[in-house]
Structure formats: C-alpha cells, structure tokens
Design a protein around this motif. Structure first.
Motif, PDB file in Angstrom:
ATOM      1  N   PRO A 128       0.836  -1.207   0.000  1.00  0.00           N
ATOM      2  CA  PRO A 128       0.000   0.000   0.000  1.00  0.00           C
ATOM      3  C   PRO A 128       0.868   1.254   0.000  1.00  0.00           C
ATOM      4  CG  PRO A 128      -0.045  -1.050   2.160  1.00  0.00           C
ATOM      5  CD  PRO A 128       0.718  -1.966   1.241  1.00  0.00           C
ATOM      6  N   GLU A 129       0.286   2.354  -0.443  1.00  0.00           N
ATOM      7  CA  GLU A 129       1.004   3.620  -0.510  1.00  0.00           C
ATOM      8  C   GLU A 129       1.256   4.144   0.912  1.00  0.00           C
ATOM      9  OE1 GLU A 129       0.374   8.118  -2.234  1.00  0.00           O
ATOM     10  OE2 GLU A 129      -1.125   6.597  -2.651  1.00  0.00           O
ATOM     11  N   TYR A 130       2.467   4.575   1.163  1.00  0.00           N
ATOM     12  CA  TYR A 130       2.878   5.118   2.452  1.00  0.00           C
ATOM     13  C   TYR A 130       2.976   6.629   2.292  1.00  0.00           C
ATOM     14  CZ  TYR A 130       5.636   5.272   6.775  1.00  0.00           C
ATOM     15  OH  TYR A 130       6.091   5.514   8.047  1.00  0.00           O
ATOM     16  N   ARG A 131       2.094   7.379   2.944  1.00  0.00           N
ATOM     17  CA  ARG A 131       1.997   8.812   2.689  1.00  0.00           C
ATOM     18  C   ARG A 131       1.682   9.574   3.978  1.00  0.00           C
ATOM     19  NH1 ARG A 131      -2.141   6.205   0.793  1.00  0.00           N
ATOM     20  NH2 ARG A 131      -4.169   6.507   1.705  1.00  0.00           N
ATOM     21  N   PRO A 132       1.816  10.905   3.961  1.00  0.00           N
ATOM     22  CA  PRO A 132       1.474  11.708   5.142  1.00  0.00           C
ATOM     23  C   PRO A 132      -0.026  11.656   5.428  1.00  0.00           C
ATOM     24  CG  PRO A 132       2.788  12.994   3.590  1.00  0.00           C
ATOM     25  CD  PRO A 132       2.425  11.720   2.906  1.00  0.00           C
ATOM     26  N   VAL A 133      -0.368  11.500   6.694  1.00  0.00           N
ATOM     27  CA  VAL A 133      -1.754  11.425   7.155  1.00  0.00           C
ATOM     28  C   VAL A 133      -1.842  12.168   8.494  1.00  0.00           C
ATOM     29  CG1 VAL A 133      -3.602   9.874   7.937  1.00  0.00           C
ATOM     30  CG2 VAL A 133      -2.145   9.198   6.058  1.00  0.00           C
ATOM     31  N   VAL A 134      -2.942  12.856   8.734  1.00  0.00           N
ATOM     32  CA  VAL A 134      -3.176  13.517  10.014  1.00  0.00           C
ATOM     33  C   VAL A 134      -4.080  12.632  10.857  1.00  0.00           C
ATOM     34  CG1 VAL A 134      -4.225  15.504  11.160  1.00  0.00           C
ATOM     35  CG2 VAL A 134      -2.895  15.835   9.084  1.00  0.00           C
ATOM     36  N   PHE A 135      -3.635  12.320  12.081  1.00  0.00           N
ATOM     37  CA  PHE A 135      -4.462  11.612  13.049  1.00  0.00           C
ATOM     38  C   PHE A 135      -5.010  12.662  14.006  1.00  0.00           C
ATOM     39  CE2 PHE A 135      -2.020   8.146  11.409  1.00  0.00           C
ATOM     40  CZ  PHE A 135      -2.889   7.082  11.446  1.00  0.00           C
TER      41      PHE A 135
END
Length: 81
Positions: A7-14
């Motif tokens: 899967p794509e590993y990308r910036p995410v906001v939690f």
C-alpha cells in the motif's frame, strides 16, 4: 521487495476527537475525509483517544479498589513480607 503489492505510504493527520490534538505522521491508512494542516491538505483519520485525552496521560486516572481486594491481600499475607 516485490513491486506493486504494497500500500502507498503517505502523510496522514491523526486527530483525537475528544482532545482536539492533531498529529501529522506517515501511514498506509486511507480516508475520504481531509483536513488543512499547516497550509496543506491531508487525509485525516479520527481516533477516539490519544495522549491528549487518555486518563493515564492527563493525570485523571486513579486506582479504584471497590471490593477491598488490596486490603484483603495485605491482611491475608501481611504487608512487606
């Protein structure tokens, strides 16, 4: 490493829904919802609890011994043996 299977590993906001804390990190999680963070748009993952709202980290936790188990143990086996 095989190509095209990861899967794509990308910036995410939690975002902590209870405490309002937002953390920008990298993840493979996906979301249809987005948020603005420091002037850029990122996918957002809402979590129920984080370090900003967990009782252990906020100092609101306490030991509850409603049935007297600790005291019963101390009576039975003695304190400090």
């Amino acid at each position: 490493m095989k190509q095209g299977i990861h899967p794509e590993y990308r910036p995410v906001v939690f975002r902590d829904r209870a405490g309002g804390l937002e953390i920008l990190t990298r993840s493979t999680m996906t979301s249809e919802h987005t948020t603005e963070y420091e002037g850029r748009t990122y996918p957002v993952i809402d979590v129920d609890i984080s370090v900003a709202s967990h009782p252990y980290w906020t100092g609101a936790s306490r030991l509850v011994d409603a049935e007297g188990r600790v005291e019963r143990f101390r009576r039975r086996y003695g304190a400090g043996r």
